[in-house]
Design an enzyme around this catalytic site. Structure first.
Site, short mmCIF file in Angstrom:
data_model
loop_
_atom_site.label_atom_id
_atom_site.label_comp_id
_atom_site.label_asym_id
_atom_site.label_seq_id
_atom_site.Cartn_x
_atom_site.Cartn_y
_atom_site.Cartn_z
N ASP A 1 51.30 2.67 37.85
CA ASP A 1 52.34 1.76 37.87
C ASP A 1 52.74 3.05 36.55
O ASP A 1 52.76 3.97 36.52
CB ASP A 1 51.58 -0.04 37.30
CG ASP A 1 50.78 0.97 35.86
OD1 ASP A 1 50.33 2.26 35.50
OD2 ASP A 1 49.83 -0.27 35.49
N SER A 2 53.88 2.11 35.65
CA SER A 2 54.27 2.96 35.17
C SER A 2 54.04 3.05 33.45
O SER A 2 54.40 3.78 32.47
CB SER A 2 55.78 2.15 34.83
OG SER A 2 55.22 0.65 33.86
N GLY A 3 52.71 2.22 33.48
CA GLY A 3 52.07 2.27 31.82
C GLY A 3 52.76 1.00 31.11
O GLY A 3 52.60 0.37 30.18
N GLY A 4 54.24 0.54 31.76
CA GLY A 4 55.06 -0.76 30.40
C GLY A 4 53.81 -1.52 30.33
O GLY A 4 53.33 -1.78 29.61
N ASP B 1 49.49 -5.81 44.26
CA ASP B 1 48.29 -5.12 44.39
C ASP B 1 47.84 -6.25 43.10
O ASP B 1 48.73 -7.19 42.90
CB ASP B 1 48.17 -3.88 42.94
CG ASP B 1 49.63 -4.71 41.52
OD1 ASP B 1 50.67 -4.60 42.01
OD2 ASP B 1 49.17 -4.35 40.79
N GLN C 1 63.47 -7.46 37.09
CA GLN C 1 63.06 -7.70 36.03
C GLN C 1 64.12 -10.04 35.48
O GLN C 1 64.64 -9.42 36.09
CB GLN C 1 63.00 -7.65 34.34
CG GLN C 1 61.73 -6.42 34.20
CD GLN C 1 60.43 -7.20 34.27
OE1 GLN C 1 60.39 -7.79 33.65
NE2 GLN C 1 59.37 -6.55 34.87
N CYS D 1 31.88 -6.36 56.12
CA CYS D 1 31.14 -5.38 55.10
C CYS D 1 30.11 -4.98 54.77
O CYS D 1 29.39 -5.42 55.64
CB CYS D 1 32.02 -5.68 53.29
SG CYS D 1 31.08 -7.01 53.10
N CYS E 1 27.89 -8.13 53.74
CA CYS E 1 27.64 -8.88 55.18
C CYS E 1 26.84 -8.13 56.04
O CYS E 1 25.99 -9.48 56.88
CB CYS E 1 28.73 -9.95 55.37
SG CYS E 1 29.72 -10.58 54.10
N HIS F 1 32.72 -6.91 49.07
CA HIS F 1 33.08 -7.70 50.32
C HIS F 1 34.68 -8.60 49.91
O HIS F 1 35.68 -8.36 50.82
CB HIS F 1 32.53 -8.71 50.17
CG HIS F 1 32.86 -10.18 50.91
ND1 HIS F 1 32.66 -9.95 51.93
CD2 HIS F 1 33.50 -11.28 50.08
CE1 HIS F 1 32.84 -11.08 52.02
NE2 HIS F 1 33.58 -12.30 51.25
N CYS G 1 32.82 -11.43 58.70
CA CYS G 1 32.91 -9.72 57.55
C CYS G 1 31.93 -9.08 58.48
O CYS G 1 31.15 -9.16 58.67
CB CYS G 1 33.24 -10.12 56.22
SG CYS G 1 33.44 -9.24 55.18
#
Lengths: 363, 363
Positions: B73-76, B256, B179, B296, B299, B325, B294
């Site tokens: 990400d840009s840090g913004g 994300d 935006q 993982c 589980c 998980h 699941c």
């Protein structure tokens, strides 16, 4: 030989205090770091979640998903180091839980029963662990009581086996613990007395609790002569890599210690050239692995710089990778000790690493 | 298609804020949970250890041992949520580090350069993320500035590529961010304007920051019509499983969110029947896996009772297993979405799980 398999000794027991290795390691990680036998703590598990819960969930093996050998301590050490408002009597020890102040009573019989319910392959008899140095008279009386407690432990187990159907607690065995502080005569008298009980294994307790290392080695020399020659010997709560090599030279087969995991969590990592402090600024852009000869996930996949960053950034991945490394180091150390014993090169190995493993690695 | 491989979309980017997944997961764990692309944070990594250090250690890929695609990400967002004493101007944004108060200045150009040095496959242009609701006039001016910043970002990249030998930052691409708060006209105007810059991908930012979910969906509907039809679309910082399904229905390809890992660390685990709170007393002796379907490590190997014990005992293994998980769940969710789209059954899938995945699982 235990109900969950055979052990190659000398062996280091990896400490899973609360049925988990501190640092985010699971039972499958334990296998990956070469652990042969796990150690869980009776005191902690009795308080939380309780042995009845653990028993319902398949004992410690089922509970934590570990199918190899398991030893539990008696809880005695924690009662004397963690618990509050402790009151010791011939009958047992009464104390307040360090979690919620709840009053708890532990006797030789109940300590054994809790451990049997937890499903230990090897359980430890209740003892009193006295800090060193302590007055001769106190240590004498305490050691005598610990011997009587071991007798009661043995009787309890015989009684259980004789009276209950189908040995409800399987093939678990209980080991006795030698005490006697730093006094040669008390140590020897105690060892002789508990050897008569013909337990399947014996531990030396009450060491590495305040005395000089040279005193510990001396006690091992003195007591060793009176330990049954054909039974496993366990030095409780010890120690540094060099402590372990020295104790092996004195006939010890079993070890356990929280030190490798605790040091790892503080950024102190073991290598064959000594210990490194990964928090050090000098590792900021160091693109080498911690130990190029090590096969752990940290050394295989990551640099010193990355590990340092994780510590500085407060990422728990730092703890996990460091603990994986230090436990791999300890288990590899034991493998090397076994190999060198088998090849008749242990004396050279001992000499090679004396003054190295417990020191600081060169930058 | 990125320098580190191709992605199947829609995709969830697993968040490795400080070049590590919170909860003690390493890059190899990310592969095990089915992650296709990791996301790291420019703000955090600029502060510590710094992009120059990361660059020397092989960029983020070498630094954390991840060989698949990576977005930064840009840090913004962090500048506007974490940093202190923020001062925004046409030139960029000045702020004090939340770690040590150090004064830092971020411009569209420096934000891009930092991300290029970090070695991102996809980097995000600097934007201002405004919390909802905000006054129309402020949002209007902010969105116009964000558009001008994107122009500068594109110019900077062109300039870099034209002037420096051998494209020193490889094949990295920068995406723009839409935006405009919750105002349809501002959103659409902004989207039209930044679409003209012909960036290789576009994100919708400034959502899930205070507005109702229905407003978020409405904005996606409104903006979606004006996003280039042939370029990837990324909805930043979103969201719950149902948010993701609804956004996919509105054409979003990239997601994300810190939520699955954060919820995991608080004992809240996702299942196909809703969310479970593993701290609940009812799981104390529950010997079932969290989710029998699941795959993982939690589980496959452990019970609900064991996980609850680990949380209660304060073991960080609890965090690790729970995060493993929840990330597996999110990556599996995306796989199911892709499969259902491919099979033409997405509408039925969307209906099947509406009101289920974000709710509580029945006991």
């Amino acid at each position: 030989m235990t109900p969950h398999g055979t052990l190659e000794t000398p062996v280091f027991m990896n400490v899973a205090t609360q049925a988990a290795i501190k640092g985010g390691l699971s039972a499958s990680d334990l296998k990956a770091v070469g652990c042969q036998i796990a150690l869980c703590n009776t005191y902690h598990l009795h308080l939380r979640p309780g042995e009845e819960t653990v028993r319902k969930l398949g004992g410690l093996h089922g509970f934590m998903g570990w199918d190899k050998p398991m030893l539990t301590d008696s809880g005695g050490f924690q009662v004397f180091s963690l618990a509050r408002l402790r009151k010791i009597s011939e009958e047992g020890v009464s104390f307040a839980s360090h979690l919620d102040g709840r009053r708890i009573f532990l006797s030789p019989e109940s300590a054994a029963e809790i451990q049997l319910k937890l499903g230990a392959d090897i359980f430890m008899a209740l003892d009193e662990c006295v800090e060193n140095p302590a007055p001769y008279e106190y240590v004498k009386q305490s050691a005598e009581r610990t011997a009587r407690w071991l007798e009661r432990t043995a009787n309890f187990l015989d009684h259980q086996r004789a009276t209950e159907d189908g040995r409800p607690y399987g093939e678990s065995v209980g080991w006795g613990i030698n005490q006697g502080g730093t006094y040669d005569d008390l140590r020897v008298d105690h060892m002789k007395r508990i050897a008569e009980l013909d337990m399947p294994g014996y531990a030396v307790g009450g060491l590495a609790v305040g005395e000089e290392t040279s005193v510990m080695y001396h006690i091992l020399d003195v007591v060793g002569e009176h330990m049954p020659p054909d039974k496993p010997r366990y030095l409780m709560g010890v120690g540094t890599p060099e402590n372990i090599i020295e104790a092996v030279a004195r006939g010890i087969d079993f070890f356990d210690c929280v030190m490798p995991a605790r040091n790892a969590r503080h950024g102190r990592l073991y290598t064959w050239e000594g210990r490194m402090n990964l928090l050090n600024e000098r590792y900021k852009e160091d693109d080498r692995p911690v130990d190029a000869t090590c096969s752990c996930p940290l050394c295989k996949n990551h640099t010193r710089a990355y590990l340092r960053h994780l510590f500085k950034a407060g990422e728990i991945l730092a703890l996990r990778l460091a603990v994986l490394h230090n436990l791999t180091f300890y288990n590899t150390l034991m493998q090397k000790i076994r190999d060198n014993i088998e090849n008749g090169t242990f004396a050279a190995f001992r000499k090679r690493y004396a003054g190295v493993l417990d020191g600081r690695a060169a930058p």
